[in-house]
Design a protein around this motif. Sequence first.
Motif, PDB file in Angstrom:
ATOM      1  N   UNK A  39      -0.037   9.174   4.374  1.00 10.76           N
ATOM      2  CA  UNK A  39       1.097   8.757   3.537  1.00 10.76           C
ATOM      3  C   UNK A  39       1.955   7.726   4.262  1.00 10.76           C
ATOM      4  N   UNK A  40       2.125   7.878   5.568  1.00  8.13           N
ATOM      5  CA  UNK A  40       2.903   6.891   6.327  1.00  8.13           C
ATOM      6  C   UNK A  40       2.199   5.552   6.353  1.00  8.13           C
ATOM      7  N   UNK A  41       0.872   5.560   6.453  1.00 10.44           N
ATOM      8  CA  UNK A  41       0.118   4.298   6.441  1.00 10.44           C
ATOM      9  C   UNK A  41       0.267   3.599   5.091  1.00 10.44           C
ATOM     10  N   UNK A  42       0.220   4.372   3.999  1.00  9.18           N
ATOM     11  CA  UNK A  42       0.385   3.769   2.668  1.00  9.18           C
ATOM     12  C   UNK A  42       1.770   3.147   2.518  1.00  9.18           C
ATOM     13  N   UNK A  43       2.783   3.803   3.086  1.00 11.29           N
ATOM     14  CA  UNK A  43       4.142   3.252   3.006  1.00 11.29           C
ATOM     15  C   UNK A  43       4.214   1.887   3.682  1.00 11.29           C
ATOM     16  N   UNK A  44       3.624   1.760   4.866  1.00 12.79           N
ATOM     17  CA  UNK A  44       3.635   0.469   5.569  1.00 12.79           C
ATOM     18  C   UNK A  44       2.811  -0.575   4.827  1.00 12.79           C
ATOM     19  N   UNK A  45       1.713  -0.180   4.205  1.00 12.16           N
ATOM     20  CA  UNK A  45       0.913  -1.131   3.433  1.00 12.16           C
ATOM     21  C   UNK A  45       1.702  -1.647   2.225  1.00 12.16           C
ATOM     22  N   UNK A  46       2.387  -0.729   1.556  1.00  4.66           N
ATOM     23  CA  UNK A  46       3.198  -1.143   0.401  1.00  4.66           C
ATOM     24  C   UNK A  46       4.319  -2.080   0.835  1.00  4.66           C
ATOM     25  N   UNK A  47       4.944  -1.785   1.983  1.00  2.47           N
ATOM     26  CA  UNK A  47       6.006  -2.669   2.493  1.00  2.47           C
ATOM     27  C   UNK A  47       5.443  -4.032   2.846  1.00  2.47           C
ATOM     28  N   UNK A  48       4.227  -4.056   3.422  1.00  4.75           N
ATOM     29  CA  UNK A  48       3.607  -5.328   3.769  1.00  4.75           C
ATOM     30  C   UNK A  48       3.328  -6.148   2.514  1.00  4.75           C
ATOM     31  N   UNK A  85       6.533 -10.455  10.243  1.00  7.06           N
ATOM     32  CA  UNK A  85       7.006  -9.192   9.689  1.00  7.06           C
ATOM     33  C   UNK A  85       5.900  -8.508   8.866  1.00  7.06           C
ATOM     34  N   UNK A  86       5.127  -9.329   8.134  1.00  6.44           N
ATOM     35  CA  UNK A  86       4.009  -8.782   7.361  1.00  6.44           C
ATOM     36  C   UNK A  86       2.951  -8.212   8.319  1.00  6.44           C
ATOM     37  N   UNK A  87       2.659  -8.987   9.357  1.00  8.01           N
ATOM     38  CA  UNK A  87       1.656  -8.545  10.339  1.00  8.01           C
ATOM     39  C   UNK A  87       2.079  -7.234  11.000  1.00  8.01           C
ATOM     40  N   UNK A  88       3.358  -7.101  11.299  1.00  8.07           N
ATOM     41  CA  UNK A  88       3.854  -5.898  11.960  1.00  8.07           C
ATOM     42  C   UNK A  88       3.639  -4.658  11.087  1.00  8.07           C
ATOM     43  N   UNK A  89       3.895  -4.797   9.773  1.00 11.13           N
ATOM     44  CA  UNK A  89       3.712  -3.662   8.871  1.00 11.13           C
ATOM     45  C   UNK A  89       2.231  -3.272   8.752  1.00 11.13           C
ATOM     46  N   UNK A  90       1.353  -4.276   8.679  1.00  6.66           N
ATOM     47  CA  UNK A  90      -0.079  -3.970   8.566  1.00  6.66           C
ATOM     48  C   UNK A  90      -0.613  -3.380   9.886  1.00  6.66           C
ATOM     49  N   UNK A  91      -0.098  -3.825  11.009  1.00  6.32           N
ATOM     50  CA  UNK A  91      -0.519  -3.281  12.300  1.00  6.32           C
ATOM     51  C   UNK A  91      -0.112  -1.813  12.422  1.00  6.32           C
ATOM     52  N   UNK A  92       1.098  -1.462  11.963  1.00  2.00           N
ATOM     53  CA  UNK A  92       1.534  -0.073  11.998  1.00  2.00           C
ATOM     54  C   UNK A  92       0.657   0.799  11.094  1.00  2.00           C
TER      55      UNK A  92
END
Length: 257
Positions: free
Chosen positions: A21-30, A46-53
Amino acid sequence: MVDAYVPDVLDAAATYLSAASRARTHEERADQLEALLGEGLVRRAEVFEQRAKAAELRADRLRAIAILRSSGVDPKDASTLLERGVVTLYAPVDGVVAEVSARVGASYQPGATPIARILGEAPARVEVRTAKPWPRASSVRFRSGDGREIELTPEPLASVVIPSDGTTRSWFTPSEEHTFPDGLVGTATVSAGEDVWEVPAGAIRQRGAQNTLMRQRGDDVSEIDVEIVTASGTSALVRGLFEDGDRVASKFPGSMP
């Protein structure tokens, strides 16, 4: 069956349940940030940072699955495991608990002594250790220390030479299903094939790769070629043109005393 508190396994269960669920949240933010790139409102970093997380969390989830499975826990049971707070350990074999070294509240590190010893029986596999490889056998029998005797398959499942001491280890299975307790010791005896004969080691003359000995059959005495299967001490097992009733010299004529 023992209930044990295993922090690493509980942590893996928590990671498994939350990482997706945390990974999906970062993907949606990206995805949201990527939509703003064209307007110049965000940086690509900033996009890269969210996808890396998100990728890191997916990797954490895979590691958690590996820890759970290696501990005998089905990842689907992670929620139940967290609710109970302990991991249930099951004996790998049926048997009788002969010794318990664990104490309530004690801590044990990986590689420590077993918390319990269980004596039980399982389908037998016999490990045979010999100074040299055995010849091809017509039969192999195993006599255990408690007096039981069984027939083994003549062909081993596998054989290997131990580099440290040059001995040979072979593994055999019973011709018919038998169960033995693990660690039972005994003696194995082999009956060599019909084409293998025992002769005095001194009867063989070695010339390079050729081995010969003197055979007497009736009044005829002749030198014949032989193949050495194995030799130990004063005797050797060989293959050659022999028949029942043949005689061989105990020492090859002309050899050094």
